[in-house]
Design a protein around this motif. Sequence first.
Motif, short mmCIF file in Angstrom:
data_model
loop_
_atom_site.label_atom_id
_atom_site.label_comp_id
_atom_site.label_asym_id
_atom_site.label_seq_id
_atom_site.Cartn_x
_atom_site.Cartn_y
_atom_site.Cartn_z
N GLY A 164 -13.78 2.24 -3.73
CA GLY A 164 -12.38 2.06 -4.64
C GLY A 164 -12.57 0.59 -5.27
N ASN A 165 -11.67 -0.07 -5.48
CA ASN A 165 -11.68 -1.40 -6.18
C ASN A 165 -12.80 -2.29 -5.50
N ALA A 210 -15.38 -0.98 3.77
CA ALA A 210 -14.65 -1.39 2.26
C ALA A 210 -13.50 -0.14 2.13
N LEU A 216 -10.86 1.75 5.05
CA LEU A 216 -9.53 1.60 5.82
C LEU A 216 -9.70 0.65 7.01
N ASN A 274 -19.08 9.94 6.35
CA ASN A 274 -18.84 8.51 6.79
C ASN A 274 -19.26 8.14 7.94
N ASN A 333 -12.86 -10.91 2.90
CA ASN A 333 -12.26 -10.21 1.65
C ASN A 333 -11.13 -11.48 1.13
N VAL A 344 -4.23 -0.75 -0.80
CA VAL A 344 -4.91 0.77 -0.88
C VAL A 344 -3.73 1.55 -1.66
N SER A 367 -19.79 5.67 -0.16
CA SER A 367 -19.04 6.92 0.34
C SER A 367 -17.46 6.59 -0.41
N ASP A 368 -16.74 7.79 -0.38
CA ASP A 368 -15.52 7.82 -0.65
C ASP A 368 -14.73 8.50 0.58
N ARG A 385 -9.13 -11.46 -11.44
CA ARG A 385 -8.29 -10.85 -10.20
C ARG A 385 -9.07 -9.31 -9.88
N ARG A 435 0.82 -1.12 0.12
CA ARG A 435 -0.11 -0.09 0.00
C ARG A 435 0.69 1.34 -0.10
N THR A 441 -12.00 -9.76 -5.09
CA THR A 441 -12.32 -9.56 -3.82
C THR A 441 -13.85 -9.04 -3.71
N MET A 463 -14.94 -6.08 4.38
CA MET A 463 -14.24 -6.09 3.15
C MET A 463 -13.04 -5.18 3.29
P1 NAD Z 1 -8.78 1.58 -2.93
O1 NAD Z 1 -7.47 2.61 -2.73
O2 NAD Z 1 -9.00 1.29 -4.32
O3 NAD Z 1 -10.16 2.20 -2.40
C1 NAD Z 1 -10.17 2.68 -1.16
C2 NAD Z 1 -11.66 3.53 -0.73
O4 NAD Z 1 -11.74 3.96 0.37
C3 NAD Z 1 -11.58 4.62 -1.77
O5 NAD Z 1 -12.90 4.99 -2.29
C4 NAD Z 1 -11.19 6.11 -0.64
O6 NAD Z 1 -11.82 7.11 -1.18
C5 NAD Z 1 -11.94 5.22 0.39
N1 NAD Z 1 -11.32 5.90 1.73
C6 NAD Z 1 -10.10 6.25 1.93
N2 NAD Z 1 -9.92 6.85 2.94
C7 NAD Z 1 -11.46 7.00 3.78
C8 NAD Z 1 -11.79 7.38 4.87
N3 NAD Z 1 -11.12 8.05 5.59
N4 NAD Z 1 -13.26 7.30 5.14
C9 NAD Z 1 -13.97 6.59 4.03
N5 NAD Z 1 -13.63 6.10 3.08
C10 NAD Z 1 -12.31 6.20 2.58
O7 NAD Z 1 -8.44 0.30 -2.12
P2 NAD Z 1 -9.34 -1.25 -1.95
O8 NAD Z 1 -8.23 -1.86 -3.01
O9 NAD Z 1 -10.78 -1.10 -2.36
O10 NAD Z 1 -8.96 -1.73 -0.69
C11 NAD Z 1 -10.13 -1.24 0.36
C12 NAD Z 1 -10.14 -2.16 1.57
O11 NAD Z 1 -9.93 -3.36 1.19
C13 NAD Z 1 -8.51 -2.12 2.28
O12 NAD Z 1 -8.77 -2.18 3.65
C14 NAD Z 1 -7.62 -3.47 1.80
O13 NAD Z 1 -6.59 -3.46 2.52
C15 NAD Z 1 -8.77 -4.17 1.69
N6 NAD Z 1 -8.53 -5.19 0.62
C16 NAD Z 1 -8.27 -5.09 -0.48
C17 NAD Z 1 -7.98 -6.25 -1.70
C18 NAD Z 1 -8.03 -6.02 -3.06
O14 NAD Z 1 -7.99 -7.03 -3.55
N7 NAD Z 1 -8.00 -4.78 -3.39
C19 NAD Z 1 -8.18 -7.59 -0.90
C20 NAD Z 1 -8.42 -7.65 0.37
C21 NAD Z 1 -8.51 -6.60 1.12
#
Ligand code: NAD
Length: 384
Positions: free
Chosen positions: A198-199, A270, A272, A256, A316, A127, A219-220, A166, A54, A170, A292
């Motif tokens: 996000g993703n 989903a 942090l 949030n 997740n 992240v 939300s974001d 892939r 990250r 998740t 998630m």
């Molecule tokens: P990402 O960077 O694509 O998205 C993160 C999202 O969280 C964004 O929409 C962002 O605006 C939002 N965000 C950030 N700070 C915030 C806050 N303070 N309050 C509210 N929203 C906030 O990341 P991702 O890949 O979607 O990962 C999200 C979570 O899922 C993380 O905890 C990550 O560890 C976990 N995760 C991801 C995967 C994966 O395959 N990408 C797998 C397992 C776990």
Amino acid sequence: MIDMLSFRLERLGYGELLNWEGIHHAKIEIGDNKYDAYRVIHDTSLGPSKGGIRFHENVNEEELKMLSLLMTLKNSLMELPYGGAKGGVRVNPKSLSRDELRELSKKYAVAFRDIIGTWKDIPAPDVNTNSQIIAWMLDAYQNSVGTRDMAMFTSKPVELGGIHFREISTSFGGFVIVEYIAKNIERKNITVAIQGSGNVGGNLAKMLYESGYRVVAISDSKSGIFNRDGLNISEALKHKEINGSFEGYRAEQIDNKQLLELDVDVLIPAALELQIDEKNYRYIRAKWIVEMANNPIDWRVDGMLGSYVVPDILANSGGVIGSYMEWIYNLTGNYLDENTMKERTKDKILSKFIKILQKNRENMREEAIREACERVLRAKRLRN
Ligand code: NAD
């Protein structure tokens, strides 16, 4: 955070897992700035370590230790041949230009090239990192060690050995859990609120919306939107893509805090870690929480919530299952079609979810942790 995890594992009798095989640190220079970069390997008893990288300004050693341990538990719980790791750079990626981000990614891969490897440690995005960043890392690693082996990173672009599945794996894993809750447990048209788009959050929202579920809030980091009758997620995500946020979208604007406190059937953090803690746990009204994000609930308040919590290491795990399929494809050249990948992911996650749910619905986290720790310990004993 790590203290809480340590306390929890010790209390359950798994204190011997509180050892990390390697905590690696490097300083990466970009222009006049130096950034702290880490790769933390928790345990490799079950196989090469696996875990994301990250880019975030809060990245620190303690956080990565905890997340790497969670990866060991997740891989063990899902019976994958992997140990656990996590990496990161302490940086606000939004402050970097594209060229600087590229340079940082490439330098990260070279800094840790002796640790990473197909049979040693296999990173993926997390992240603020994505398949483009992984492509830069892959290229730098390969050029630096002199190989065209593709399997030491997962979540690659398809042109560089990745698989389409892939990117959504998740979210797909979360989707099958929510679907099971709706169809087999609640047996009604459930309401869902998703923190993060996000993703993981964005793709899960899309899947739920396209299957007719009522996603009432999303939300974001900047803002959120709410509609009790259900949001048009395709339209809302399009709005965010064009405008950079949900602000101005035709729905009630919420923050949030309000999103987390909504009275919904399923709440999906989903974004942090540590979003539900001692300050707000009393106001959480969701019947189910499907984690998630990694570690979205402070474990101190875990037992005090009135919700059923599907823990992160189960909810997740679709991501690492998708990564495993990509790794197998790179090793064998044998490509499974997407429907087969979805079926296998669904079988793996649902069978584990149903087993844990039946054993201890009130404390699924503890049940999942026990099962995961026992497998790692059996592997350790067999080696000794
Ligand atoms: P990402 O960077 O694509 O998205 C993160 C999202 O969280 C964004 O929409 C962002 O605006 C939002 N965000 C950030 N700070 C915030 C806050 N303070 N309050 C509210 N929203 C906030 O990341 P991702 O890949 O979607 O990962 C999200 C979570 O899922 C993380 O905890 C990550 O560890 C976990 N995760 C991801 C995967 C994966 O395959 N990408 C797998 C397992 C776990």
